[in-house]
Design a protein around this motif. Structure first.
Motif, PDB file in Angstrom:
ATOM      1  N   ARG A  26     -11.901  -4.654 -22.667  1.00 29.64           N
ATOM      2  CA  ARG A  26     -10.440  -4.518 -22.656  1.00 29.64           C
ATOM      3  C   ARG A  26      -9.992  -3.632 -21.494  1.00 29.64           C
ATOM      4  O   ARG A  26      -9.012  -3.936 -20.814  1.00 29.64           O
ATOM      5  CB  ARG A  26      -9.983  -3.928 -23.985  1.00 29.64           C
ATOM      6  N   ARG A  27     -10.743  -2.546 -21.261  1.00 29.91           N
ATOM      7  CA  ARG A  27     -10.382  -1.628 -20.168  1.00 29.91           C
ATOM      8  C   ARG A  27     -10.509  -2.318 -18.810  1.00 29.91           C
ATOM      9  O   ARG A  27      -9.665  -2.169 -17.935  1.00 29.91           O
ATOM     10  CB  ARG A  27     -11.260  -0.384 -20.216  1.00 29.91           C
ATOM     11  N   LEU A  28     -11.591  -3.082 -18.683  1.00 29.71           N
ATOM     12  CA  LEU A  28     -11.796  -3.797 -17.421  1.00 29.71           C
ATOM     13  C   LEU A  28     -10.689  -4.830 -17.184  1.00 29.71           C
ATOM     14  O   LEU A  28     -10.219  -5.007 -16.052  1.00 29.71           O
ATOM     15  CB  LEU A  28     -13.167  -4.485 -17.417  1.00 29.71           C
ATOM     16  N   ARG A  29     -10.281  -5.504 -18.282  1.00 30.95           N
ATOM     17  CA  ARG A  29      -9.197  -6.479 -18.146  1.00 30.95           C
ATOM     18  C   ARG A  29      -7.887  -5.800 -17.763  1.00 30.95           C
ATOM     19  O   ARG A  29      -7.122  -6.320 -16.932  1.00 30.95           O
ATOM     20  CB  ARG A  29      -9.034  -7.250 -19.454  1.00 30.95           C
ATOM     21  N   MET A  30      -7.634  -4.615 -18.360  1.00 30.29           N
ATOM     22  CA  MET A  30      -6.420  -3.879 -18.028  1.00 30.29           C
ATOM     23  C   MET A  30      -6.447  -3.436 -16.566  1.00 30.29           C
ATOM     24  O   MET A  30      -5.433  -3.532 -15.843  1.00 30.29           O
ATOM     25  CB  MET A  30      -6.272  -2.653 -18.939  1.00 30.29           C
ATOM     26  N   GLN A  31      -7.612  -2.970 -16.092  1.00 34.83           N
ATOM     27  CA  GLN A  31      -7.736  -2.566 -14.703  1.00 34.83           C
ATOM     28  C   GLN A  31      -7.536  -3.756 -13.770  1.00 34.83           C
ATOM     29  O   GLN A  31      -6.903  -3.637 -12.717  1.00 34.83           O
ATOM     30  CB  GLN A  31      -9.105  -1.918 -14.456  1.00 34.83           C
ATOM     31  N   ALA A  32      -8.088  -4.924 -14.174  1.00 37.91           N
ATOM     32  CA  ALA A  32      -7.934  -6.125 -13.347  1.00 37.91           C
ATOM     33  C   ALA A  32      -6.464  -6.520 -13.258  1.00 37.91           C
ATOM     34  O   ALA A  32      -5.976  -6.902 -12.190  1.00 37.91           O
ATOM     35  CB  ALA A  32      -8.763  -7.267 -13.924  1.00 37.91           C
ATOM     36  N   ARG A  33      -5.743  -6.421 -14.420  1.00 40.19           N
ATOM     37  CA  ARG A  33      -4.313  -6.763 -14.403  1.00 40.19           C
ATOM     38  C   ARG A  33      -3.529  -5.796 -13.520  1.00 40.19           C
ATOM     39  O   ARG A  33      -2.632  -6.195 -12.779  1.00 40.19           O
ATOM     40  CB  ARG A  33      -3.768  -6.750 -15.837  1.00 40.19           C
ATOM     41  N   ARG A  34      -3.905  -4.502 -13.620  1.00 37.86           N
ATOM     42  CA  ARG A  34      -3.210  -3.513 -12.790  1.00 37.86           C
ATOM     43  C   ARG A  34      -3.453  -3.764 -11.302  1.00 37.86           C
ATOM     44  O   ARG A  34      -2.548  -3.638 -10.482  1.00 37.86           O
ATOM     45  CB  ARG A  34      -3.683  -2.108 -13.163  1.00 37.86           C
ATOM     46  N   LEU A  35      -4.717  -4.109 -10.973  1.00 34.43           N
ATOM     47  CA  LEU A  35      -5.031  -4.412  -9.578  1.00 34.43           C
ATOM     48  C   LEU A  35      -4.257  -5.628  -9.095  1.00 34.43           C
ATOM     49  O   LEU A  35      -3.767  -5.662  -7.958  1.00 34.43           O
ATOM     50  CB  LEU A  35      -6.540  -4.649  -9.419  1.00 34.43           C
ATOM     51  N   GLU A  37      -1.367  -6.669 -10.285  1.00 36.48           N
ATOM     52  CA  GLU A  37       0.032  -6.272 -10.141  1.00 36.48           C
ATOM     53  C   GLU A  37       0.235  -5.447  -8.870  1.00 36.48           C
ATOM     54  O   GLU A  37       1.214  -5.650  -8.143  1.00 36.48           O
ATOM     55  CB  GLU A  37       0.460  -5.451 -11.366  1.00 36.48           C
ATOM     56  N   ARG A  38      -0.689  -4.515  -8.594  1.00 30.79           N
ATOM     57  CA  ARG A  38      -0.572  -3.699  -7.384  1.00 30.79           C
ATOM     58  C   ARG A  38      -0.693  -4.574  -6.130  1.00 30.79           C
ATOM     59  O   ARG A  38       0.015  -4.358  -5.143  1.00 30.79           O
ATOM     60  CB  ARG A  38      -1.665  -2.625  -7.388  1.00 30.79           C
ATOM     61  N   SER A  39      -1.606  -5.554  -6.200  1.00 32.46           N
ATOM     62  CA  SER A  39      -1.774  -6.467  -5.066  1.00 32.46           C
ATOM     63  C   SER A  39      -0.492  -7.253  -4.817  1.00 32.46           C
ATOM     64  O   SER A  39      -0.071  -7.428  -3.670  1.00 32.46           O
ATOM     65  CB  SER A  39      -2.935  -7.426  -5.341  1.00 32.46           C
ATOM     66  N   ARG A  40       0.150  -7.726  -5.923  1.00 32.50           N
ATOM     67  CA  ARG A  40       1.413  -8.459  -5.758  1.00 32.50           C
ATOM     68  C   ARG A  40       2.493  -7.551  -5.204  1.00 32.50           C
ATOM     69  O   ARG A  40       3.296  -7.961  -4.360  1.00 32.50           O
ATOM     70  CB  ARG A  40       1.837  -9.054  -7.109  1.00 32.50           C
ATOM     71  N   GLU A  41       2.521  -6.277  -5.680  1.00 29.13           N
ATOM     72  CA  GLU A  41       3.519  -5.330  -5.172  1.00 29.13           C
ATOM     73  C   GLU A  41       3.319  -5.066  -3.685  1.00 29.13           C
ATOM     74  O   GLU A  41       4.287  -5.038  -2.912  1.00 29.13           O
ATOM     75  CB  GLU A  41       3.416  -4.006  -5.951  1.00 29.13           C
ATOM     76  N   GLU A  43       1.798  -7.020  -1.544  1.00 26.96           N
ATOM     77  CA  GLU A  43       2.122  -8.239  -0.807  1.00 26.96           C
ATOM     78  C   GLU A  43       3.635  -8.384  -0.634  1.00 26.96           C
ATOM     79  O   GLU A  43       4.125  -8.732   0.443  1.00 26.96           O
ATOM     80  CB  GLU A  43       1.559  -9.455  -1.548  1.00 26.96           C
ATOM     81  N   HIS A  44       4.365  -8.087  -1.713  1.00 27.55           N
ATOM     82  CA  HIS A  44       5.827  -8.148  -1.644  1.00 27.55           C
ATOM     83  C   HIS A  44       6.367  -7.120  -0.665  1.00 27.55           C
ATOM     84  O   HIS A  44       7.272  -7.414   0.140  1.00 27.55           O
ATOM     85  CB  HIS A  44       6.421  -7.903  -3.035  1.00 27.55           C
ATOM     86  N   LEU A  45       5.800  -5.898  -0.717  1.00 25.69           N
ATOM     87  CA  LEU A  45       6.239  -4.838   0.182  1.00 25.69           C
ATOM     88  C   LEU A  45       5.954  -5.204   1.636  1.00 25.69           C
ATOM     89  O   LEU A  45       6.789  -4.979   2.518  1.00 25.69           O
ATOM     90  CB  LEU A  45       5.526  -3.530  -0.176  1.00 25.69           C
ATOM     91  N   SER A  46       4.771  -5.766   1.876  1.00 21.78           N
ATOM     92  CA  SER A  46       4.417  -6.183   3.232  1.00 21.78           C
ATOM     93  C   SER A  46       5.388  -7.248   3.753  1.00 21.78           C
ATOM     94  O   SER A  46       5.863  -7.177   4.889  1.00 21.78           O
ATOM     95  CB  SER A  46       2.987  -6.717   3.253  1.00 21.78           C
ATOM     96  N   THR A  47       5.674  -8.229   2.900  1.00 24.88           N
ATOM     97  CA  THR A  47       6.617  -9.278   3.283  1.00 24.88           C
ATOM     98  C   THR A  47       7.999  -8.692   3.570  1.00 24.88           C
ATOM     99  O   THR A  47       8.671  -9.075   4.537  1.00 24.88           O
ATOM    100  CB  THR A  47       6.729 -10.331   2.165  1.00 24.88           C
ATOM    101  N   GLU A  48       8.409  -7.737   2.733  1.00 28.80           N
ATOM    102  CA  GLU A  48       9.719  -7.114   2.907  1.00 28.80           C
ATOM    103  C   GLU A  48       9.772  -6.297   4.200  1.00 28.80           C
ATOM    104  O   GLU A  48      10.777  -6.330   4.919  1.00 28.80           O
ATOM    105  CB  GLU A  48      10.029  -6.217   1.697  1.00 28.80           C
ATOM    106  N   LEU A  49       8.685  -5.588   4.501  1.00 21.97           N
ATOM    107  CA  LEU A  49       8.639  -4.802   5.729  1.00 21.97           C
ATOM    108  C   LEU A  49       8.709  -5.700   6.959  1.00 21.97           C
ATOM    109  O   LEU A  49       9.394  -5.383   7.938  1.00 21.97           O
ATOM    110  CB  LEU A  49       7.365  -3.951   5.768  1.00 21.97           C
ATOM    111  N   ILE A  50       7.990  -6.813   6.909  1.00 19.69           N
ATOM    112  CA  ILE A  50       8.031  -7.760   8.023  1.00 19.69           C
ATOM    113  C   ILE A  50       9.445  -8.303   8.202  1.00 19.69           C
ATOM    114  O   ILE A  50       9.962  -8.416   9.319  1.00 19.69           O
ATOM    115  CB  ILE A  50       7.028  -8.916   7.782  1.00 19.69           C
TER     116      ILE A  50
END
Length: 306
Positions: A26-35, A37-41, A43-50
């Protein structure tokens, strides 16, 4: 091992192990989901900066372009005033008109620099290469700076190799680079000499900047020479820690008072020169020591030997 333990204790250990396993999964799954979500954030931030950076470049380009029209009108009307089209200027009027002309010309130069920078950032600055003879070209460009050199009682020295080759490059951009470097040298040299030198440097020479050397496994690495155009002065020099900063936009070393903007400059001349040189397939480098002057080198690719 479990068969040697009491039956109840064995099942307890199995249950605890299962619970621990479930918790770890369960902990590993939660960490994977957080990663994720952070990756999507990110990616969104990078796109916004560009997107924001592109908008900034477009804004600077559009504003600079729009400012040119009224500035050209101001300069044009000042010329008409100086020529006496609206009547002869009195001595009392002449000084303010000269001040208007100097300020308008300074502002137009600033706008042109910002427009060039915005075009380069947006990838919209065009390069039109043509073959040129470097020796007469450099002599012609250097002659444009002679009045400024004479005004400060400096000495202009020219040492151009007799066997300088013809090169294919954009003459407008190369002229701007050399004039920027010469103007910079005159500005920061109070006495002594401004020297312009040009020579051929073999590709294998270690003085050629590593970032512009072709791969050693290519034929061009041994057949293409480099042309080094140097502008050296006996001015105030640049400290070692500041030699990277001078090529960053809007960075100024010992800029002086903000109230003296016409002499203070914009901090764009050297960054633009380096960007232009890299557009031409070369670079601009600096060697300097405080109190002992500076040497800026424009590197241009020569034609490969046949």
């Amino acid at each position: 091992m479990l068969d040697k333990l009491p039956a109840g204790l064995g099942w307890v250990l199995v249950g605890v192990g299962a619970i621990v396993f479930v918790l770890v999964v369960r902990r590993l799954r939660m960490q994977a989901r957080r990663l994720q979500e952070r990756s999507r954030e990110l990616e969104h931030l990078s796109t916004e900066l560009i997107r924001v950076n592109k908008m900034k470049s477009e804004f600077l380009a559009n504003v600079s372009h729009e400012l040119r029209t009224p500035l050209n009108a101001i300069v044009g009307f000042v010329d008409l005033l100086r020529e006496g089209v609206y009547g002869e200027l009195t001595p009392k009027q002449a000084a303010p008109v000269e001040r208007i002309e100097a300020s308008a010309s300074h502002l137009r130069h600033l706008v042109d620099q910002i427009l060039d920078l915005a075009k380069m950032a947006a990838g919209r600055l065009e390069v039109h290469s043509e073959p040129i003879d470097l020796r007469p070209f450099i002599l012609d460009v250097a002659s444009e700076i002679e009045p400024l050199v004479a005004e400060k009682s400096l000495y202009l020295s020219l040492a151009l190799s007799a066997n300088l080759p013809r090169v294919r490059t954009d003459t407008t951009h190369l002229r701007q680079i050399i004039l920027n470097l010469l103007g910079n040298s005159v500005k920061y040299t109070n006495s002594g000499t401004i020297s312009v030198r040009a020579k051929i440097v073999p590709a294998s020479d270690p003085v050629v900047p590593a970032n512009i050397k072709p791969g050693q496994d290519t034929a061009a690495s041994t057949t293409r020479p480099w042309v080094a155009i140097q502008v050296a002065d006996t001015g105030i020099g640049i400290g070692k820690n500041d030699q990277v900063r001078v090529f960053e936009e809007f960075e100024q070393i010992n800029a002086g008072s903000r109230g003296d903007s016409m002499n203070r400059g914009t901090g764009l001349g050297l960054p633009i020169s380096r960007r232009l040189a890299r557009l031409l397939g070369g670079d601009v480098t600096v060697e300097s020591e405080l109190g002992k002057g500076s040497t800026f080198t424009v590197w241009l690719p020569g034609e490969p030997s046949q």
